[in-house]
Write a protein that holds these residues in place. Structure first.
Motif, mmCIF file in Angstrom:
data_model
loop_
_atom_site.group_PDB
_atom_site.id
_atom_site.type_symbol
_atom_site.label_atom_id
_atom_site.label_comp_id
_atom_site.label_asym_id
_atom_site.label_seq_id
_atom_site.Cartn_x
_atom_site.Cartn_y
_atom_site.Cartn_z
ATOM 1 N N ARG A 361 0.847 -1.411 0.039
ATOM 2 C CA ARG A 361 0.042 0.106 -0.002
ATOM 3 C C ARG A 361 1.006 1.194 -0.024
ATOM 4 N NH1 ARG A 361 -2.613 3.149 4.498
ATOM 5 N NH2 ARG A 361 -4.689 3.716 3.520
ATOM 6 N N ALA A 362 0.739 2.203 -1.115
ATOM 7 C CA ALA A 362 1.404 3.270 -1.167
ATOM 8 C C ALA A 362 0.571 4.174 -2.116
ATOM 9 C CB ALA A 362 2.981 3.333 -1.663
ATOM 10 N N ASN A 363 1.092 5.376 -1.575
ATOM 11 C CA ASN A 363 0.356 6.584 -2.749
ATOM 12 C C ASN A 363 1.115 6.720 -3.785
ATOM 13 O OD1 ASN A 363 -1.213 8.604 -3.937
ATOM 14 N ND2 ASN A 363 -0.435 10.419 -2.356
ATOM 15 N N ARG A 364 0.657 5.837 -4.784
ATOM 16 C CA ARG A 364 1.460 5.977 -6.230
ATOM 17 C C ARG A 364 1.598 7.226 -6.874
ATOM 18 N NH1 ARG A 364 2.755 1.110 -8.493
ATOM 19 N NH2 ARG A 364 2.527 1.959 -10.565
ATOM 20 N N ALA A 365 0.794 8.339 -6.469
ATOM 21 C CA ALA A 365 0.570 9.555 -7.091
ATOM 22 C C ALA A 365 1.766 10.168 -6.439
ATOM 23 C CB ALA A 365 -0.377 10.264 -6.865
ATOM 24 N N PHE A 366 2.378 10.052 -5.256
ATOM 25 C CA PHE A 366 3.292 10.865 -4.612
ATOM 26 C C PHE A 366 2.988 12.332 -4.490
ATOM 27 C CE2 PHE A 366 8.292 10.685 -4.062
ATOM 28 C CZ PHE A 366 8.219 11.184 -2.880
ATOM 29 N N THR A 369 -1.912 16.189 -2.825
ATOM 30 C CA THR A 369 -3.341 16.680 -3.350
ATOM 31 C C THR A 369 -3.943 15.846 -3.783
ATOM 32 O OG1 THR A 369 -2.617 17.414 -5.291
ATOM 33 C CG2 THR A 369 -2.333 19.048 -3.446
ATOM 34 N N GLN A 370 -3.633 14.519 -3.977
ATOM 35 C CA GLN A 370 -4.213 13.413 -4.588
ATOM 36 C C GLN A 370 -3.731 12.233 -4.204
ATOM 37 O OE1 GLN A 370 -4.199 13.121 -9.158
ATOM 38 N NE2 GLN A 370 -1.983 14.052 -9.023
ATOM 39 N N GLU A 371 -4.466 10.957 -4.348
ATOM 40 C CA GLU A 371 -4.046 9.783 -3.885
ATOM 41 C C GLU A 371 -4.409 8.624 -4.616
ATOM 42 O OE1 GLU A 371 -3.807 8.244 0.488
ATOM 43 O OE2 GLU A 371 -5.899 8.046 0.175
ATOM 44 N N SER A 372 -3.428 7.855 -5.089
ATOM 45 C CA SER A 372 -3.658 6.712 -6.113
ATOM 46 C C SER A 372 -3.126 5.508 -5.199
ATOM 47 C CB SER A 372 -2.973 7.071 -7.331
ATOM 48 O OG SER A 372 -2.924 6.009 -8.056
ATOM 49 N N LEU A 373 -3.812 5.066 -4.412
ATOM 50 C CA LEU A 373 -3.221 3.805 -3.516
ATOM 51 C C LEU A 373 -2.930 2.460 -4.459
ATOM 52 C CD1 LEU A 373 -5.393 4.254 -0.387
ATOM 53 C CD2 LEU A 373 -3.017 4.902 -0.897
ATOM 54 N N GLY A 374 -2.160 1.806 -4.060
ATOM 55 C CA GLY A 374 -1.693 0.688 -4.737
ATOM 56 C C GLY A 374 -0.320 0.152 -4.338
ATOM 57 N N LYS A 375 -0.019 -1.106 -4.952
ATOM 58 C CA LYS A 375 1.053 -1.667 -4.493
ATOM 59 C C LYS A 375 2.453 -1.024 -5.091
ATOM 60 C CE LYS A 375 -0.848 -6.239 -4.107
ATOM 61 N NZ LYS A 375 -0.849 -7.646 -4.581
ATOM 62 N N MET A 376 3.511 -1.021 -4.554
ATOM 63 C CA MET A 376 4.724 -0.342 -4.937
ATOM 64 C C MET A 376 6.056 -0.992 -4.733
ATOM 65 S SD MET A 376 5.692 3.705 -4.715
ATOM 66 C CE MET A 376 6.532 3.419 -2.905
#
Length: 428
Positions: A361-366, A369-376
């Motif tokens: 689980r991580a915020n792949r958008a880094f 202001t926005q969040e794109s959760l997924g594996k990393m």
């Protein structure tokens, strides 16, 4: 009448002699033995010298021989000092093994000696011709290596155009200065004992594996060389390789709280960004006080980031597990989870041996202001000072993080944007 009497006696005598013929195996007569060949050639591989008997031996025979010729004891080794012909057998052998390279032709003569239970036949002596040896120059492809999950060690023979005239076997040897013990700190895959260059080839490799007593916190050293076999092999540019044995980077070794100290190579990164007129303030290098806590959970690690710094825009509480190397930067995959010799664009003349982990689980958008959760995927290492190095290997290029906008592309470009961070442990 007298004439016929003499003839009868003569025939009877001849008949009696035929009944006592020494060639009858059951008569207990001595067997006749001789060398199978009057000459042999010894180059750089062992050969068998064979004695043959005219018939099966009735009992075990010890057939001695004497030695002559121009060869010295340092040139060769004999497997036995006599031929042992077993009862019922018709052949016996002695092996001659070269002990060193021969810089000029020599001879070794074996002459059968008289003994009990046998007679010597026509080929009573044989000459072994020790021909001038072929000498091969070898060199390891690297002077140093690090054993994590596995390590392939390679050497070459001759130059790039060399083709081995036959299979060449170069036994390896453990050199003085090694602290690692075979079977404890390292293993050799397939129990190999030598580098084997195939016919028409010019290189050979073997694979080292960590042993059951390897300890990441107490690395050992293995210095690996070649048994030069009395000058048959000569060292070239890199005569040996020194392997630091650490073993796989474990959850236990990573356990503790780590504080971010720097974005590695920031100064060069900023110069490139300014050259292309990009805002350097948006580079995620502001991480004073940011920490990561790693807890060993056995089959995984708990990964817990703090709430201060730019890296809070990326990391989330998650589970960390081993994963396959992904977006490798100029390195070589060395195992299921590891690489060696990886580069980092923002640091000159330095390479890294990395272990790959997946964060579930991580915020792949880094982006805050926005969040794109997924594996990393991240790649980690512990350096010689005990610092943890963390390299990014996977971000969401569709969301495009809000820094260095001219460099984002699809797929993720690990060479430029696989940023590396250095952390120091502040608690276990």
């Amino acid at each position: 009448m007298k004439k016929y009497l003499y003839l009868s006696v003569a025939l009877a005598t001849l008949s009696l002699g035929a009944c006592n013929n020494d060639d009858d195996p059951g008569s207990g007569a001595d067997v006749n033995v001789q060398f199978m060949s009057s000459s042999y050639t010894l180059d750089d591989e062992p050969i068998e010298i064979k004695v043959v008997a005219s018939q099966a031996a009735a009992s075990d025979l010890n057939i001695g021989f004497t030695i002559g010729g121009t060869a010295q004891a340092a040139d060769y080794e004999l497997s036995a000092q006599s031929f042992q012909l077993a009862a019922g057998a018709t052949e016996a052998t002695v092996t001659v093994t070269p002990k060193q390279a021969f810089d000029q032709a020599k001879t070794l003569t074996l002459t059968l000696a008289s003994g009990t239970g046998y007679t010597i036949g026509r080929v009573a002596a044989t000459t072994v011709n020790l021909v001038e040896s072929s000498v091969y120059v070898y060199s390891f492809t690297a002077a140093a290596g690090e054993l994590q999950e596995s390590l392939t060690v390679t050497l070459t023979v001759g130059d790039k155009d060399f083709k081995a005239p036959k299979e060449l076997e170069l036994p390896f040897t453990i050199l003085a200065g090694s602290t690692a013990e075979a079977g404890k700190h390292f293993l050799v895959k397939d129990d190999a004992t030598a580098f084997v260059v195939p016919k028409d080839g010019n290189s050979a490799s073997l694979t080292l594996l960590p042993g059951p007593e390897v300890d990441l916190n107490n690395p050992t050293t293995l210095k690996l060389g070649v048994d030069e076999q009395g000058g048959r092999f000569i060292a070239g540019e890199i005569p040996s390789v020194t392997v630091t044995i650490k073993g796989l980077l474990s959850y236990a070794a990573l356990a503790g709280t780590w504080e971010c100290k720097e974005l590695i190579g920031l100064e060069m990164l900023e110069l490139w960004a300014m050259d292309e007129e990009m805002d350097t303030e948006t580079i995620p290098s502001h991480n004073d006080g940011f920490t990561i806590s790693i807890t060993n959970e056995g089959d995984h690690a708990a990964f817990t980031p703090s709430s201060t710094g730019d890296l809070t825009n990326l990391f989330r509480d998650c589970k960390m597990t081993y994963t396959a190397p992904f977006n490798v930067v100029d390195g070589v995959v060395s195992g299921n989870y590891t690489t060696v010799g990886e580069g980092y664009f923002w640091v000159d003349d330095e390479s890294f041996n990395l272990t790959y982990f997946q964060l579930d689980r991580a915020n792949r958008a880094f982006d805050k202001t926005q969040e794109s959760l997924g594996k990393m995927v991240v790649a980690l290492a512990l350096d010689e000072n005990g610092s943890m190095l963390l390299f990014l290997r996977d971000l969401d290029t569709l969301e495009q993080p809000p820094f260095l906008p001219l460099w984002w592309d699809d797929p993720f470009e690990a060479i430029l944007l696989g940023l590396g961070y250095r952390f120091d442990r502040i608690s276990q």
